[in-house]
Design a protein around this motif. Structure first.
Motif, PDB file in Angstrom:
ATOM      1  N   VAL A  34      20.479  54.467 -55.480  1.00  0.00           N
ATOM      2  CA  VAL A  34      21.500  54.009 -56.257  1.00  0.00           C
ATOM      3  C   VAL A  34      20.922  53.112 -56.589  1.00  0.00           C
ATOM      4  N   THR A  61      25.923  49.110 -58.306  1.00  0.00           N
ATOM      5  CA  THR A  61      26.267  50.075 -59.893  1.00  0.00           C
ATOM      6  C   THR A  61      26.464  50.989 -58.452  1.00  0.00           C
ATOM      7  N   LYS A  62      27.592  52.328 -58.396  1.00  0.00           N
ATOM      8  CA  LYS A  62      27.846  53.476 -58.163  1.00  0.00           C
ATOM      9  C   LYS A  62      27.660  53.658 -57.888  1.00  0.00           C
ATOM     10  N   GLY A  63      27.912  55.404 -57.371  1.00  0.00           N
ATOM     11  CA  GLY A  63      27.807  56.851 -57.954  1.00  0.00           C
ATOM     12  C   GLY A  63      26.522  56.462 -58.478  1.00  0.00           C
ATOM     13  N   ALA A  64      25.889  58.402 -58.758  1.00  0.00           N
ATOM     14  CA  ALA A  64      24.155  58.413 -59.850  1.00  0.00           C
ATOM     15  C   ALA A  64      24.209  58.133 -60.819  1.00  0.00           C
ATOM     16  N   LEU A  81      20.685  57.191 -62.968  1.00  0.00           N
ATOM     17  CA  LEU A  81      19.574  58.453 -63.089  1.00  0.00           C
ATOM     18  C   LEU A  81      20.055  57.811 -65.171  1.00  0.00           C
ATOM     19  N   GLY A 101      19.955  60.601 -51.383  1.00  0.00           N
ATOM     20  CA  GLY A 101      21.465  60.493 -52.546  1.00  0.00           C
ATOM     21  C   GLY A 101      20.979  58.701 -52.493  1.00  0.00           C
ATOM     22  N   GLY A 102      21.397  58.059 -51.599  1.00  0.00           N
ATOM     23  CA  GLY A 102      21.531  57.001 -51.042  1.00  0.00           C
ATOM     24  C   GLY A 102      20.603  55.581 -51.736  1.00  0.00           C
ATOM     25  N   ASN A 103      19.027  56.021 -51.192  1.00  0.00           N
ATOM     26  CA  ASN A 103      18.220  55.257 -51.047  1.00  0.00           C
ATOM     27  C   ASN A 103      17.158  55.465 -51.361  1.00  0.00           C
ATOM     28  N   THR A 118      19.589  67.269 -57.443  1.00  0.00           N
ATOM     29  CA  THR A 118      19.648  68.389 -57.981  1.00  0.00           C
ATOM     30  C   THR A 118      18.476  69.156 -59.374  1.00  0.00           C
ATOM     31  N   ARG A 160      18.943  71.023 -61.820  1.00  0.00           N
ATOM     32  CA  ARG A 160      20.347  70.714 -62.820  1.00  0.00           C
ATOM     33  C   ARG A 160      19.924  69.462 -64.051  1.00  0.00           C
ATOM     34  N   ASP A 161      20.205  68.642 -62.763  1.00  0.00           N
ATOM     35  CA  ASP A 161      20.238  66.819 -63.060  1.00  0.00           C
ATOM     36  C   ASP A 161      18.516  66.594 -63.998  1.00  0.00           C
TER      37      ASP A 161
END
Lengths: 286, 286
Positions: B118, B122-125, B129, B160-162, B168, B170-171
């Motif tokens: 991340v 910012t916050k979240g993925a 992305l 996910g954080g670092n 996924t 999917r992403d």
């Protein structure tokens, strides 16, 4: 979206945040002191762990309510599958029913289910999810009789092997669909699902009746221990505003339960400080 | 499904499995010895890391092919986002192009992208992305010029954080859809995706053109370290047969690359033993 900047009535303490006050971690506060400390701060609810309650469920529930708190839930069922579950099916199911009894005695409307990991002798999540479905389906009517709803809590996929074959809200709702019990739904914990880009869609699929809980903490970018290094809200990378907006957009109107396992940081601090910071962050960062 | 019980031509060694032979871990074998040890066992391919190749890309590629091995890929791009990325956008993009150059010089058809976590501030993925999408879109044509395909590798959400906002398949496919480059696809590593119950569906969505790699190891039920405690195939809970069937059912016909980070177990063993066990497990457990 609800405005919590001056309203802590929907804030709930999960006692894990104080290091499981009764099991030797943290400050070792007795339950009564935790209840009073919450009430003094206007925290609206509290969620206990079975180990703290023991045989005092009725008494502790009454005491919390007398102090003006809701008892919002109980953690948790035994593992239903996987390497950490009790040795026999009978023991698992008996303990599952005992956990329901405790929730009922406590007056907690919600009992959280942590499924357990991949069943020994099987591969992948699928067969274990089937086992979970069978076991929850068997016990759900008993929980309904006792006035308890069951909340399937997906855990972060890092726990997929040993603690939770259930790793997404999608899979939890699939189980709900298969069982079709009116007292079965999902608990959404930001620690476990913050990364999931289809979460909003799944929450809408769930709808308000199946959204039974919302758990707060934060995912630290540099998480050092996946069990005991959770962050305080605002200190990590989860989009807490966005996640709550998604929950509430899907109809959730219940409590926000702070559950922070943090052996090297928050559990080492004075519980009064932890509660003060928790209240402040709930108002400003969630 | 392909029968590998007597065929190691599609087995590839990712050199990480031997503890990054050239960086002080493991036995410290030189690249040439690793190449020969693979060739002697009928292992069909090899995948290097940039740190092992340095300025010798052309020479090492030629040497591997002279020994009868394919060079199936190169690990990896720099992090494109997140707290572990290089300080400036320019440095990131320059190093991204350098990694493409190395893959081309090595004769490796595939370069793996690990996105990074991340983005600070910012916050979240989601925002990260988007950044990844912009940066990959900018560089993909250059990779095409150099004959290199780019494989987005989703990592387990625990990173996910670092390390990887991309968690996924999917992403990853959503990014591919947005960019639309013919030389962009996905690398599927069982360690990162074994828990994902919608994987088969996403692999079919990908189709053979976008399935650029399949990485093998196993997820140990009692994983002690999420970076360096991967299991040998057969020792964990991933459904390796089911995963390969899903890959091949979606049209994948490429190599199976064994990539095992294991500081306390496999990296401490004799590399000859590790390679022997790897070959045996590939034939019997995958």
């Amino acid at each position: 979206m609800r405005d919590f900047s001056n309203d802590t009535s929907q804030l709930a303490l999960n006692t894990a945040t104080l290091g499981h006050n009764l099991d030797g971690h943290g400050a070792g506060w007795p339950v009564e002191r935790v209840i009073n400390a919450c009430a003094e701060r206007g925290i609206g609810g509290i969620v206990f762990w079975r180990r703290e309650v023991g045989s005092r469920a009725v008494e502790i529930g009454a005491r919390a309510r007398a102090a003006g708190l809701r008892v919002d839930g109980l953690c948790r069922t035994p593992f239903l599958t996987g390497p950490l579950a009790l040795p026999s099916r009978q023991q698992i199911m008996d303990d599952f029913r005992s956990s329901i009894d405790m929730a009922a005695d406590l007056g907690a409307p919600i009992l959280t289910i942590v499924t357990g990991g991949v069943e020994p002798g099987t591969k992948g999540a699928g067969p274990s999810l089937d086992l979970v479905t069978d076991r929850v389906a068997e016990v759900a009517p008993y929980a309904a009789e006792r006035g308890v709803s069951l909340a399937l809590e997906p855990l972060n996929p890092v726990y997929g092997g040993n603690r939770s074959c259930l790793t997404t809200v999608r899979d939890a709702l699939d189980i709900c669909d298969r069982i079709g019990a009116p007292n079965l739904g999902v608990a959404v914990d930001v620690y476990h699902v913050w990364w999931d880009t289809e979460l909003s869609m799944q929450l809408r699929r769930a709808g308000p009746e199946r959204l039974l809980g919302y758990h707060l903490c934060d995912w630290l970018a540099d998480t050092r221990d996946v069990l005991l290094d959770r962050g305080m809200m605002g200190d990590g990378v989860a989009d807490l505003r966005g996640l709550r907006a998604a929950m509430e957009g899907a109809g959730y109107g219940g409590p926000c339960e702070v559950e922070i396992f943090s052996a090297d940081n928050w559990w080492k601090r004075d519980p009064d400080e932890v509660l003060d910071v928790m209240v402040e962050r709930f108002r400003t960062a969630c």
